[in-house]
Design an enzyme around this catalytic site. Sequence first.
Site, PDB file in Angstrom:
ATOM      1  N   ASP A  26       0.829  -1.212   0.000  1.00 30.90           N
ATOM      2  CA  ASP A  26       0.000   0.000   0.000  1.00 30.90           C
ATOM      3  C   ASP A  26       0.866   1.267   0.000  1.00 30.90           C
ATOM      4  O   ASP A  26       1.969   1.267   0.547  1.00 30.90           O
ATOM      5  CB  ASP A  26      -0.896  -0.022   1.246  1.00 30.90           C
ATOM      6  CG  ASP A  26      -2.058   0.962   1.133  1.00 30.90           C
ATOM      7  OD1 ASP A  26      -2.291   1.501   0.037  1.00 30.90           O
ATOM      8  OD2 ASP A  26      -2.733   1.182   2.156  1.00 30.90           O
ATOM      9  N   ARG A  30       0.348   7.671  -2.542  1.00 37.83           N
ATOM     10  CA  ARG A  30       0.860   8.694  -1.615  1.00 37.83           C
ATOM     11  C   ARG A  30       2.346   8.929  -1.808  1.00 37.83           C
ATOM     12  O   ARG A  30       2.828  10.055  -1.697  1.00 37.83           O
ATOM     13  CB  ARG A  30       0.551   8.284  -0.154  1.00 37.83           C
ATOM     14  CG  ARG A  30      -0.879   8.634   0.244  1.00 37.83           C
ATOM     15  CD  ARG A  30      -1.288   7.926   1.502  1.00 37.83           C
ATOM     16  NE  ARG A  30      -1.544   6.517   1.224  1.00 37.83           N
ATOM     17  CZ  ARG A  30      -1.612   5.564   2.139  1.00 37.83           C
ATOM     18  NH1 ARG A  30      -1.416   5.866   3.416  1.00 37.83           N
ATOM     19  NH2 ARG A  30      -1.875   4.323   1.802  1.00 37.83           N
ATOM     20  N   ARG A  39       0.251   9.294 -10.051  1.00 37.21           N
ATOM     21  CA  ARG A  39       0.088   8.045  -9.286  1.00 37.21           C
ATOM     22  C   ARG A  39       0.734   6.856 -10.001  1.00 37.21           C
ATOM     23  O   ARG A  39       1.289   5.958  -9.369  1.00 37.21           O
ATOM     24  CB  ARG A  39      -1.402   7.761  -9.066  1.00 37.21           C
ATOM     25  CG  ARG A  39      -2.086   8.749  -8.144  1.00 37.21           C
ATOM     26  CD  ARG A  39      -3.584   8.423  -8.036  1.00 37.21           C
ATOM     27  NE  ARG A  39      -3.808   7.079  -7.537  1.00 37.21           N
ATOM     28  CZ  ARG A  39      -3.772   6.732  -6.238  1.00 37.21           C
ATOM     29  NH1 ARG A  39      -3.564   7.658  -5.322  1.00 37.21           N
ATOM     30  NH2 ARG A  39      -3.987   5.490  -5.868  1.00 37.21           N
ATOM     31  N   HIS A  43       3.054   3.459  -8.877  1.00 38.37           N
ATOM     32  CA  HIS A  43       2.851   2.034  -9.175  1.00 38.37           C
ATOM     33  C   HIS A  43       4.081   1.447  -9.862  1.00 38.37           C
ATOM     34  O   HIS A  43       4.472   0.317  -9.583  1.00 38.37           O
ATOM     35  CB  HIS A  43       1.608   1.840 -10.057  1.00 38.37           C
ATOM     36  CG  HIS A  43       0.321   2.230  -9.370  1.00 38.37           C
ATOM     37  ND1 HIS A  43       0.035   1.867  -8.078  1.00 38.37           N
ATOM     38  CD2 HIS A  43      -0.753   2.953  -9.797  1.00 38.37           C
ATOM     39  CE1 HIS A  43      -1.163   2.334  -7.742  1.00 38.37           C
ATOM     40  NE2 HIS A  43      -1.653   3.010  -8.764  1.00 38.37           N
ATOM     41  N   GLU A  73     -12.052  -4.632  -5.389  1.00 42.34           N
ATOM     42  CA  GLU A  73     -12.579  -3.275  -5.192  1.00 42.34           C
ATOM     43  C   GLU A  73     -11.795  -2.226  -5.995  1.00 42.34           C
ATOM     44  O   GLU A  73     -12.254  -1.090  -6.169  1.00 42.34           O
ATOM     45  CB  GLU A  73     -12.555  -2.911  -3.707  1.00 42.34           C
ATOM     46  CG  GLU A  73     -13.581  -3.680  -2.846  1.00 42.34           C
ATOM     47  CD  GLU A  73     -13.225  -5.152  -2.608  1.00 42.34           C
ATOM     48  OE1 GLU A  73     -12.029  -5.483  -2.570  1.00 42.34           O
ATOM     49  OE2 GLU A  73     -14.161  -5.973  -2.490  1.00 42.34           O
ATOM     50  N   LEU A 137      10.630 -20.868  -4.346  1.00 36.69           N
ATOM     51  CA  LEU A 137       9.712 -19.921  -3.704  1.00 36.69           C
ATOM     52  C   LEU A 137       8.413 -19.928  -4.503  1.00 36.69           C
ATOM     53  O   LEU A 137       8.450 -19.940  -5.734  1.00 36.69           O
ATOM     54  CB  LEU A 137      10.331 -18.503  -3.758  1.00 36.69           C
ATOM     55  CG  LEU A 137       9.403 -17.334  -3.425  1.00 36.69           C
ATOM     56  CD1 LEU A 137       9.096 -17.289  -1.924  1.00 36.69           C
ATOM     57  CD2 LEU A 137      10.028 -15.994  -3.835  1.00 36.69           C
ATOM     58  N   ARG A 194       1.606  -4.969   6.061  1.00 37.11           N
ATOM     59  CA  ARG A 194       0.966  -3.922   5.269  1.00 37.11           C
ATOM     60  C   ARG A 194       1.815  -2.673   5.371  1.00 37.11           C
ATOM     61  O   ARG A 194       2.173  -2.247   6.476  1.00 37.11           O
ATOM     62  CB  ARG A 194      -0.449  -3.623   5.756  1.00 37.11           C
ATOM     63  CG  ARG A 194      -1.126  -2.554   4.874  1.00 37.11           C
ATOM     64  CD  ARG A 194      -2.579  -2.332   5.208  1.00 37.11           C
ATOM     65  NE  ARG A 194      -3.189  -1.462   4.206  1.00 37.11           N
ATOM     66  CZ  ARG A 194      -4.439  -1.520   3.796  1.00 37.11           C
ATOM     67  NH1 ARG A 194      -5.248  -2.414   4.305  1.00 37.11           N
ATOM     68  NH2 ARG A 194      -4.890  -0.689   2.878  1.00 37.11           N
ATOM     69  N   ARG A 200      -5.256  -2.256   8.511  1.00 43.40           N
ATOM     70  CA  ARG A 200      -6.455  -3.072   8.280  1.00 43.40           C
ATOM     71  C   ARG A 200      -6.133  -4.107   7.203  1.00 43.40           C
ATOM     72  O   ARG A 200      -5.115  -3.991   6.505  1.00 43.40           O
ATOM     73  CB  ARG A 200      -7.651  -2.214   7.878  1.00 43.40           C
ATOM     74  CG  ARG A 200      -7.396  -1.363   6.664  1.00 43.40           C
ATOM     75  CD  ARG A 200      -8.588  -0.465   6.312  1.00 43.40           C
ATOM     76  NE  ARG A 200      -8.174   0.470   5.296  1.00 43.40           N
ATOM     77  CZ  ARG A 200      -7.682   1.689   5.537  1.00 43.40           C
ATOM     78  NH1 ARG A 200      -7.610   2.131   6.782  1.00 43.40           N
ATOM     79  NH2 ARG A 200      -7.293   2.463   4.552  1.00 43.40           N
ATOM     80  N   GLU A 213       0.196 -13.353  12.180  1.00 45.11           N
ATOM     81  CA  GLU A 213       0.710 -12.176  12.884  1.00 45.11           C
ATOM     82  C   GLU A 213       0.702 -11.018  11.900  1.00 45.11           C
ATOM     83  O   GLU A 213       1.087 -11.186  10.733  1.00 45.11           O
ATOM     84  CB  GLU A 213       2.147 -12.428  13.367  1.00 45.11           C
ATOM     85  CG  GLU A 213       2.271 -13.510  14.409  1.00 45.11           C
ATOM     86  CD  GLU A 213       1.550 -13.170  15.710  1.00 45.11           C
ATOM     87  OE1 GLU A 213       1.504 -11.974  16.080  1.00 45.11           O
ATOM     88  OE2 GLU A 213       1.020 -14.093  16.348  1.00 45.11           O
TER      89      GLU A 213
HETATM   90  C1  FPP Z   1      -1.630   0.398  -3.385  1.00 45.16           C
HETATM   91  O1  FPP Z   1      -1.236   1.696  -3.581  1.00 45.16           O
HETATM   92  C2  FPP Z   1      -1.219  -0.519  -4.432  1.00 45.16           C
HETATM   93  C3  FPP Z   1      -2.040  -1.052  -5.392  1.00 45.16           C
HETATM   94  C4  FPP Z   1      -3.451  -0.730  -5.562  1.00 45.16           C
HETATM   95  C5  FPP Z   1      -1.570  -2.014  -6.332  1.00 45.16           C
HETATM   96  C6  FPP Z   1      -0.215  -2.582  -6.090  1.00 45.16           C
HETATM   97  C7  FPP Z   1       0.403  -2.720  -7.389  1.00 45.16           C
HETATM   98  C8  FPP Z   1       1.729  -2.710  -7.641  1.00 45.16           C
HETATM   99  C9  FPP Z   1       2.789  -2.663  -6.635  1.00 45.16           C
HETATM  100  C10 FPP Z   1       2.175  -2.762  -9.033  1.00 45.16           C
HETATM  101  C11 FPP Z   1       1.462  -3.721  -9.905  1.00 45.16           C
HETATM  102  C12 FPP Z   1       1.574  -5.137  -9.482  1.00 45.16           C
HETATM  103  C13 FPP Z   1       2.052  -6.098 -10.289  1.00 45.16           C
HETATM  104  C14 FPP Z   1       2.065  -7.541  -9.883  1.00 45.16           C
HETATM  105  C15 FPP Z   1       2.605  -5.764 -11.593  1.00 45.16           C
HETATM  106  P1  FPP Z   1      -2.371   2.786  -3.622  1.00 45.16           P
HETATM  107  O2  FPP Z   1      -2.566   3.154  -5.052  1.00 45.16           O
HETATM  108  O3  FPP Z   1      -3.590   2.302  -2.944  1.00 45.16           O
HETATM  109  O4  FPP Z   1      -1.683   3.938  -2.827  1.00 45.16           O
HETATM  110  P2  FPP Z   1      -2.426   5.063  -1.987  1.00 45.16           P
HETATM  111  O5  FPP Z   1      -3.196   4.360  -0.901  1.00 45.16           O
HETATM  112  O6  FPP Z   1      -1.278   5.850  -1.450  1.00 45.16           O
HETATM  113  O7  FPP Z   1      -3.282   5.826  -2.923  1.00 45.16           O
END
Ligand code: FPP
Length: 252
Positions: A26, A30, A39, A43, A73, A137, A194, A200, A213
Amino acid sequence: MPEAETSVANGIGNVAAPRHVAIIMDGNGRWAAARGLPRGEGHRRGVESLRATVRAAGELGIEVLTIFSFSSENWSRPPAEILDLMGLLRRFIRNDLAELNSSGVRVRVIGEREGLDPEIGGLLDEAEELTRNNTRLTLVVAFNYGSRQEIARAARKVAVEVAAGRLAAADVTADTLSSYLDAPDLPNPDLIIRTSGEQRLSNFLLWQAAYSELVFVAAYWPDFNRAMLENAIAEFRGRERRFGGLAARAGS
Ligand code: FPP
């Protein structure tokens, strides 16, 4: 009691390292916002963190690493961001699959496959098929995944068995339901991490997390690194897991 076998409590902490670590990655958005970047850049950097984490997990002897890559979601996000995330997944599989395979990583995918873009579905199938005999793995990619949806899918399969007379309703136990989840052969996560300071589960592995855990890390996912993974594991090892039983006391 599969969980009790995964790590042994001795009254001080867990002797064993976690076999299965699951991560809610997560904070990409941000991380980007804090730097005035789009954003999507968060990613993209998140995928780099993911690569480094898979490598570290293999080196640290973790058997299973589950990552929450796209939730049921997440479809409510703006279409451009969804396209971005789909593009990253496609690229991740296309660019990294050969290396994952040669380093002994088995890829598994959990989540709803029906209704997915056929190209993405095909890539996920290819990743699972190519790596099926690897044992170093297991990387479980939770994609289009929601835990309540997974439990509902399992319940539907149980209902079909009951309706067909192959299973008596009175014989449906927690183990029965577990056996219809998306990856029933894998151990439950010992440790769920997380990032980004949120505390959460957000519909991630709710059934499997009964005795996991939880470790919450303040860093945003793009800043997550091997030292943070090692710290989370150290925190896990300092915890005492009782699985609903009593604490083991020295001398008892
Ligand atoms: C949360 O950050 C992350 C996601 C919604 C997706 C996680 C995806 C990746 C790390 C890259 C793609 C994955 C693969 C397997 C290629 P957020 O956007 O919710 O961040 P925020 O809460 O700060 O807005």
